[in-house]
Design a protein around this motif. Structure first.
Motif, PDB file in Angstrom:
ATOM      1  N   HIS A  80      -9.064  -6.873 -12.322  1.00 26.15           N
ATOM      2  CA  HIS A  80      -8.197  -6.618 -12.442  1.00 26.15           C
ATOM      3  C   HIS A  80      -7.739  -6.126 -11.657  1.00 26.15           C
ATOM      4  CE1 HIS A  80      -3.680  -6.208 -14.525  1.00 26.15           C
ATOM      5  NE2 HIS A  80      -4.409  -4.647 -14.415  1.00 26.15           N
ATOM      6  N   THR A  81      -7.929  -4.171 -11.222  1.00 26.09           N
ATOM      7  CA  THR A  81      -8.541  -3.268 -10.505  1.00 26.09           C
ATOM      8  C   THR A  81      -8.265  -3.737  -8.778  1.00 26.09           C
ATOM      9  OG1 THR A  81      -9.262  -1.810 -11.828  1.00 26.09           O
ATOM     10  CG2 THR A  81      -9.263  -1.194  -9.527  1.00 26.09           C
ATOM     11  N   GLN A  82      -9.536  -5.172  -8.890  1.00 29.90           N
ATOM     12  CA  GLN A  82      -9.449  -5.298  -7.001  1.00 29.90           C
ATOM     13  C   GLN A  82      -8.113  -5.784  -6.661  1.00 29.90           C
ATOM     14  OE1 GLN A  82     -13.146  -7.647  -7.291  1.00 29.90           O
ATOM     15  NE2 GLN A  82     -13.789  -5.998  -6.824  1.00 29.90           N
ATOM     16  N   THR A  83      -7.467  -6.979  -7.899  1.00 31.32           N
ATOM     17  CA  THR A  83      -6.443  -7.333  -7.636  1.00 31.32           C
ATOM     18  C   THR A  83      -4.999  -6.867  -7.697  1.00 31.32           C
ATOM     19  OG1 THR A  83      -7.297  -9.208  -8.622  1.00 31.32           O
ATOM     20  CG2 THR A  83      -4.380  -9.623  -8.779  1.00 31.32           C
ATOM     21  N   GLN A  84      -5.203  -5.442  -8.411  1.00 27.05           N
ATOM     22  CA  GLN A  84      -3.741  -4.978  -8.502  1.00 27.05           C
ATOM     23  C   GLN A  84      -3.876  -4.282  -6.723  1.00 27.05           C
ATOM     24  OE1 GLN A  84      -4.735  -2.334 -11.647  1.00 27.05           O
ATOM     25  NE2 GLN A  84      -2.728  -2.551 -12.026  1.00 27.05           N
ATOM     26  N   LEU A  85      -5.129  -3.522  -6.140  1.00 26.26           N
ATOM     27  CA  LEU A  85      -5.658  -3.168  -5.118  1.00 26.26           C
ATOM     28  C   LEU A  85      -4.933  -4.006  -3.796  1.00 26.26           C
ATOM     29  CD1 LEU A  85      -6.307  -0.857  -3.132  1.00 26.26           C
ATOM     30  CD2 LEU A  85      -8.610  -2.081  -3.167  1.00 26.26           C
ATOM     31  N   ALA A  86      -5.356  -5.436  -4.038  1.00 27.07           N
ATOM     32  CA  ALA A  86      -5.362  -6.122  -2.967  1.00 27.07           C
ATOM     33  C   ALA A  86      -3.697  -6.697  -2.481  1.00 27.07           C
ATOM     34  CB  ALA A  86      -5.986  -7.939  -3.261  1.00 27.07           C
ATOM     35  N   GLU A  87      -2.649  -7.028  -3.746  1.00 29.85           N
ATOM     36  CA  GLU A  87      -1.560  -6.638  -4.003  1.00 29.85           C
ATOM     37  C   GLU A  87      -0.571  -4.986  -3.559  1.00 29.85           C
ATOM     38  OE1 GLU A  87      -0.623  -7.605  -7.948  1.00 29.85           O
ATOM     39  OE2 GLU A  87      -0.960 -10.031  -7.727  1.00 29.85           O
ATOM     40  N   ARG A  88      -1.374  -4.262  -4.188  1.00 31.03           N
ATOM     41  CA  ARG A  88      -0.655  -2.814  -3.239  1.00 31.03           C
ATOM     42  C   ARG A  88      -1.297  -2.745  -1.714  1.00 31.03           C
ATOM     43  NH1 ARG A  88      -3.250   1.954  -6.032  1.00 31.03           N
ATOM     44  NH2 ARG A  88      -2.108   0.782  -7.630  1.00 31.03           N
ATOM     45  N   LYS A  89      -1.907  -3.324  -1.221  1.00 31.32           N
ATOM     46  CA  LYS A  89      -2.036  -3.386  -0.224  1.00 31.32           C
ATOM     47  C   LYS A  89      -1.357  -4.357   0.959  1.00 31.32           C
ATOM     48  CE  LYS A  89      -6.927  -2.058   0.634  1.00 31.32           C
ATOM     49  NZ  LYS A  89      -8.489  -2.418   0.960  1.00 31.32           N
ATOM     50  N   LEU A  90      -0.596  -5.684   0.122  1.00 30.72           N
ATOM     51  CA  LEU A  90       0.113  -6.478   0.824  1.00 30.72           C
ATOM     52  C   LEU A  90       1.660  -5.587   1.096  1.00 30.72           C
ATOM     53  CD1 LEU A  90      -0.790  -9.943  -0.905  1.00 30.72           C
ATOM     54  CD2 LEU A  90      -1.113  -9.605   1.493  1.00 30.72           C
ATOM     55  N   VAL A  91       1.714  -5.254  -0.705  1.00 31.95           N
ATOM     56  CA  VAL A  91       3.186  -4.283  -0.151  1.00 31.95           C
ATOM     57  C   VAL A  91       3.674  -3.762   0.767  1.00 31.95           C
ATOM     58  CG1 VAL A  91       4.358  -3.430  -1.497  1.00 31.95           C
ATOM     59  CG2 VAL A  91       3.804  -5.339  -2.905  1.00 31.95           C
ATOM     60  N   GLU A  92       1.848  -2.996   0.944  1.00 32.03           N
ATOM     61  CA  GLU A  92       2.005  -2.114   2.046  1.00 32.03           C
ATOM     62  C   GLU A  92       2.857  -2.575   3.126  1.00 32.03           C
ATOM     63  OE1 GLU A  92       2.449   1.374   1.848  1.00 32.03           O
ATOM     64  OE2 GLU A  92       2.800   1.161  -0.258  1.00 32.03           O
ATOM     65  N   ARG A  93       1.924  -3.597   3.999  1.00 32.17           N
ATOM     66  CA  ARG A  93       1.685  -4.293   4.994  1.00 32.17           C
ATOM     67  C   ARG A  93       3.502  -4.716   5.203  1.00 32.17           C
ATOM     68  NH1 ARG A  93      -2.581  -8.711   6.103  1.00 32.17           N
ATOM     69  NH2 ARG A  93      -1.323  -8.660   8.244  1.00 32.17           N
ATOM     70  N   ALA A  94       4.158  -5.694   4.052  1.00 34.05           N
ATOM     71  CA  ALA A  94       5.117  -6.314   4.263  1.00 34.05           C
ATOM     72  C   ALA A  94       6.251  -5.057   4.548  1.00 34.05           C
ATOM     73  CB  ALA A  94       5.311  -6.957   2.717  1.00 34.05           C
ATOM     74  N   ARG A  95       6.282  -3.542   3.739  1.00 35.43           N
ATOM     75  CA  ARG A  95       6.879  -2.409   4.170  1.00 35.43           C
ATOM     76  C   ARG A  95       6.915  -1.901   5.357  1.00 35.43           C
ATOM     77  NH1 ARG A  95       7.500   2.772  -0.155  1.00 35.43           N
ATOM     78  NH2 ARG A  95       4.375   3.052   0.839  1.00 35.43           N
ATOM     79  N   GLY A  96       6.014  -2.015   5.501  1.00 32.73           N
ATOM     80  CA  GLY A  96       5.462  -1.762   7.590  1.00 32.73           C
ATOM     81  C   GLY A  96       6.414  -2.407   8.189  1.00 32.73           C
ATOM     82  N   ILE A  97       6.800  -3.549   7.949  1.00 28.93           N
ATOM     83  CA  ILE A  97       7.096  -4.622   8.955  1.00 28.93           C
ATOM     84  C   ILE A  97       8.599  -4.592   8.671  1.00 28.93           C
ATOM     85  CG2 ILE A  97       7.407  -7.446   8.808  1.00 28.93           C
ATOM     86  CD1 ILE A  97       5.093  -7.783   8.316  1.00 28.93           C
ATOM     87  N   LEU A  98       8.970  -4.273   7.872  1.00 28.87           N
ATOM     88  CA  LEU A  98      10.525  -4.135   7.102  1.00 28.87           C
ATOM     89  C   LEU A  98      11.380  -2.869   8.144  1.00 28.87           C
ATOM     90  CD1 LEU A  98      11.415  -4.968   3.870  1.00 28.87           C
ATOM     91  CD2 LEU A  98      12.058  -6.406   5.832  1.00 28.87           C
ATOM     92  N   MET A  99      10.055  -1.825   7.930  1.00 29.35           N
ATOM     93  CA  MET A  99      10.432  -0.592   8.167  1.00 29.35           C
ATOM     94  C   MET A  99      10.045  -0.602   9.803  1.00 29.35           C
ATOM     95  SD  MET A  99       7.881   1.887   6.232  1.00 29.35           S
ATOM     96  CE  MET A  99       8.141   3.535   7.117  1.00 29.35           C
ATOM     97  N   ARG A 100       9.991  -1.561  10.949  1.00 31.40           N
ATOM     98  CA  ARG A 100       9.594  -1.770  11.666  1.00 31.40           C
ATOM     99  C   ARG A 100      10.960  -2.465  12.306  1.00 31.40           C
ATOM    100  NH1 ARG A 100       4.797  -5.047  12.876  1.00 31.40           N
ATOM    101  NH2 ARG A 100       6.470  -6.979  12.595  1.00 31.40           N
ATOM    102  N   GLU A 101      11.272  -3.874  11.870  1.00 27.32           N
ATOM    103  CA  GLU A 101      12.042  -4.469  12.138  1.00 27.32           C
ATOM    104  C   GLU A 101      13.559  -4.303  11.662  1.00 27.32           C
ATOM    105  OE1 GLU A 101      10.859  -7.485  13.642  1.00 27.32           O
ATOM    106  OE2 GLU A 101       9.329  -6.571  14.345  1.00 27.32           O
ATOM    107  N   GLN A 102      13.835  -3.624  10.730  1.00 29.48           N
ATOM    108  CA  GLN A 102      15.210  -3.928  10.155  1.00 29.48           C
ATOM    109  C   GLN A 102      15.041  -2.092  10.643  1.00 29.48           C
ATOM    110  OE1 GLN A 102      15.659  -5.441   6.768  1.00 29.48           O
ATOM    111  NE2 GLN A 102      14.886  -7.395   7.039  1.00 29.48           N
ATOM    112  N   GLY A 103      14.776  -1.370  10.621  1.00 28.46           N
ATOM    113  CA  GLY A 103      14.821   0.291  10.894  1.00 28.46           C
ATOM    114  C   GLY A 103      15.098   0.785   9.475  1.00 28.46           C
ATOM    115  N   LEU A 104      13.933   0.728   8.571  1.00 28.26           N
ATOM    116  CA  LEU A 104      14.278   1.148   7.489  1.00 28.26           C
ATOM    117  C   LEU A 104      13.433   2.626   7.318  1.00 28.26           C
ATOM    118  CD1 LEU A 104      15.021  -2.552   5.200  1.00 28.26           C
ATOM    119  CD2 LEU A 104      16.705  -0.622   5.525  1.00 28.26           C
ATOM    120  N   ASP A 105      13.867   3.230   6.165  1.00 24.72           N
ATOM    121  CA  ASP A 105      12.931   4.297   6.002  1.00 24.72           C
ATOM    122  C   ASP A 105      11.573   3.563   4.770  1.00 24.72           C
ATOM    123  OD1 ASP A 105      13.958   3.751   3.025  1.00 24.72           O
ATOM    124  OD2 ASP A 105      14.853   6.224   4.217  1.00 24.72           O
ATOM    125  N   GLU A 106      10.924   3.875   4.132  1.00 25.77           N
ATOM    126  CA  GLU A 106       9.768   4.289   3.321  1.00 25.77           C
ATOM    127  C   GLU A 106      10.588   3.603   2.001  1.00 25.77           C
ATOM    128  OE1 GLU A 106       6.601   6.714   2.529  1.00 25.77           O
ATOM    129  OE2 GLU A 106       5.767   6.027   4.234  1.00 25.77           O
TER     130      GLU A 106
END
Length: 205
Positions: A144-170
């Motif tokens: 469960h902990t490993q899954t949560q960590l992996a999901e958190r990393k996905l969300v962080e990566r996706a948030r970074g893409i949106l920040m880069r492509e759409q000029g959004l803040d965190e």
């Protein structure tokens, strides 16, 4: 697999006898404890029979009675337990440190040194089941902990893409992900994974 209850009546036990020839006495004690002995494997005559018996019979608990556990047996057992976890009680008259380490690595719930005392079989079966349940709970928590960590990393990566492509803040990028997830009836991690895949496809062109 459903985790067996700590109650012994009805407990399905598979026994592997590696030359000690105590299975008749053990059978009588299991009957007294109201357990169900599903089979007895003679490891002397059939040294490779245990994995197939585990798969075929799906016991709640495996009881191994031996003079000294052979490393090939422990390796076989480890492979089987990795695929289908089971509570395992191992009785041995003697074990080297390497054999003890191999027994624990294989997933044996309770290696019991100095052989089998029938009057202690009931409490040892319950202790084996309790140790197995405890180990399985730890494994579930870890997954469960490993899954949560992996999901958190996905969300962080996706948030970074949106920040880069759409000029959004965190915060705005995170809220955008949440909105996409709610609109599509999906989890944040699923939306994030799809966004990452799409970004990789676009950047590969």
């Amino acid at each position: 697999m459903n985790t067996p209850s700590l109650s012994l009546p009805g407990l399905r036990v598979l026994m592997a006898d590696a030359g000690q020839r105590r299975s008749p006495a053990i059978r009588l004690e299991l009957i007294r404890l109201r357990c169900q002995l599903v089979d007895v494997i003679d490891l002397g005559a059939q040294p490779d029979a245990l994995p197939a018996a585990l798969e075929r019979l799906a016991p709640d608990l495996v009881l191994i009675d031996c003079e000294q556990p052979a490393l090939p047996l422990l390796e076989q057992l480890g492979e089987s337990l990795q695929a289908q976890p089971r509570a395992v009680l191992l009785f041995a008259e003697q074990m080297t440190p390497d054999q003890m380490r191999s027994a624990l690595t294989a997933g044996i719930s309770l290696p019991q040194l100095a052989g089998l005392a029938l009057q202690r079989l009931g409490p040892l079966l319950q202790l084996t089941l309790a140790r197995f349940e405890h180990d399985q709970a730890l494994q579930r928590d870890l997954r469960h902990t490993q899954t949560q960590l992996a999901e958190r990393k996905l969300v962080e990566r996706a948030r970074g893409i949106l920040m880069r492509e759409q000029g959004l803040d965190e915060e705005a990028a995170f809220q955008r992900l949440r909105q996409l997830a709610m609109t599509g009836g999906q989890t944040l991690a699923s939306v994030a994974a799809r966004l990452i895949d799409a970004d990789q496809l676009l950047r590969a062109r």
